[in-house]
Design a protein around this motif. Structure first.
Motif, short mmCIF file in Angstrom:
data_model
loop_
_atom_site.label_atom_id
_atom_site.label_comp_id
_atom_site.label_asym_id
_atom_site.label_seq_id
_atom_site.Cartn_x
_atom_site.Cartn_y
_atom_site.Cartn_z
N LEU A 122 0.83 -1.27 -0.04
CA LEU A 122 0.27 0.08 -0.32
C LEU A 122 1.26 1.30 -0.16
N LEU A 123 2.07 1.11 0.90
CA LEU A 123 3.00 2.08 0.50
C LEU A 123 4.00 2.28 -0.25
N LEU A 124 3.96 1.46 -1.13
CA LEU A 124 4.25 1.67 -2.50
C LEU A 124 3.78 2.43 -3.46
N LEU A 125 2.43 1.39 -3.12
CA LEU A 125 1.15 2.65 -4.56
C LEU A 125 0.93 3.98 -3.79
N LEU A 126 1.03 3.96 -3.05
CA LEU A 126 1.09 5.83 -2.37
C LEU A 126 2.16 6.70 -3.02
N GLN A 127 2.97 5.96 -2.27
CA GLN A 127 3.95 6.84 -3.07
C GLN A 127 5.03 7.05 -4.87
N CYS A 128 4.49 6.06 -5.02
CA CYS A 128 4.18 5.82 -6.38
C CYS A 128 3.19 7.23 -6.78
N TYR A 129 2.09 7.30 -6.11
CA TYR A 129 1.12 7.64 -6.61
C TYR A 129 1.58 9.70 -6.94
N HIS A 130 2.34 10.08 -5.27
CA HIS A 130 2.95 10.83 -5.03
C HIS A 130 3.63 11.14 -6.08
N LEU A 131 4.41 10.74 -7.00
CA LEU A 131 5.64 10.78 -7.27
C LEU A 131 5.19 10.97 -8.95
N GLY A 132 4.06 10.47 -8.90
CA GLY A 132 3.75 10.64 -10.36
C GLY A 132 3.59 9.48 -11.93
#
Length: 212
Positions: A71-81
């Motif tokens: 979930l953190l991986l997905l969230l951080q990917c979103y933050h980075l575009g």
């Protein structure tokens, strides 16, 4: 804990307790500035993967650490575009490659507590997962095509929308997704069917719908 810094064009791991690292972190104000700062040392995706590895090595919960890390991986990917996870399940890709997941996690977590681990096994694994996701997304997008005859119907509909005379250029402006050759072909077919008539010659000729 280790972090990354770029030396002479290559990335190396260094202890996160290094004075310049702590000083720069202390000066960062807000998430965006922190991401900008991290980008000077390493690509954000590398920092993201290293963070994910750190979380798994810390193992903060009795159960569910793997799910939370994804979930953190997905969230951080979103933050980075990097939003491919909205369309392709990263969870599924990791599950399909779970043997490699456990293997790289085991290799990269060795001596983590001493700060002597090699994060690149796990970092490269997560980059492989993201690359696979984007390839699958690209493949799926390529399969999405207009239904057969959709462009012909679009051109015919555009023709009937004209109240008076029109030119080929006028029709092309309404059918931007169709090639000029296709627009001409549909016009010729309509002309043969007796539905339109050409009032001149050449590409600048006017066309008119036959009424009655």
């Amino acid at each position: 804990m280790m972090t990354f810094k770029q030396f002479a064009g290559k990335l190396e791991t260094i202890p996160a307790s290094t004075s310049w690292y702590l000083a720069d972190l202390g000066e960062a104000r807000g998430r965006q500035e922190l991401y900008t700062m991290l980008e000077r040392w390493a690509h954000p995706l590398i920092a993201l993967a290293a963070f994910n590895l750190d979380f798994l090595c810390i193992h903060p919960f009795r159960d569910g650490n793997g799910r939370v890390s994804r979930l953190l991986l997905l969230l951080q990917c979103y933050h980075l575009g990097y939003e491919v996870g909205r369309y392709i399940s990263l969870e599924r890709l990791i599950e399909e490659n779970k043997e490699r997941y456990y293997e790289t996690l085991e290799l990269s977590s060795q001596q983590w507590h001493e700060g002597k681990h090699d994060p690149w096994h796990y970092v490269n694994y997560l980059l492989f997962i993201l690359k696979t996701a984007y390839r699958e997304f690209e493949s799926r997008v390529g399969e999405v095509k207009s239904p057969r005859g959709a462009k012909t119907e679009m051109i015919e509909s555009a023709v009937t929308s004209f109240a008076g005379d029109f030119t080929l250029a006028d029709l092309e402006q309404k059918c931007t997704h169709a090639s000029r050759d296709m627009v001409r072909r549909v016009l010729r077919n309509l002309q043969k069917a007796g539905k339109v008539e050409c009032l001149g010659r050449g590409p600048g000729a006017s066309w008119r719908i036959k009424r009655g």
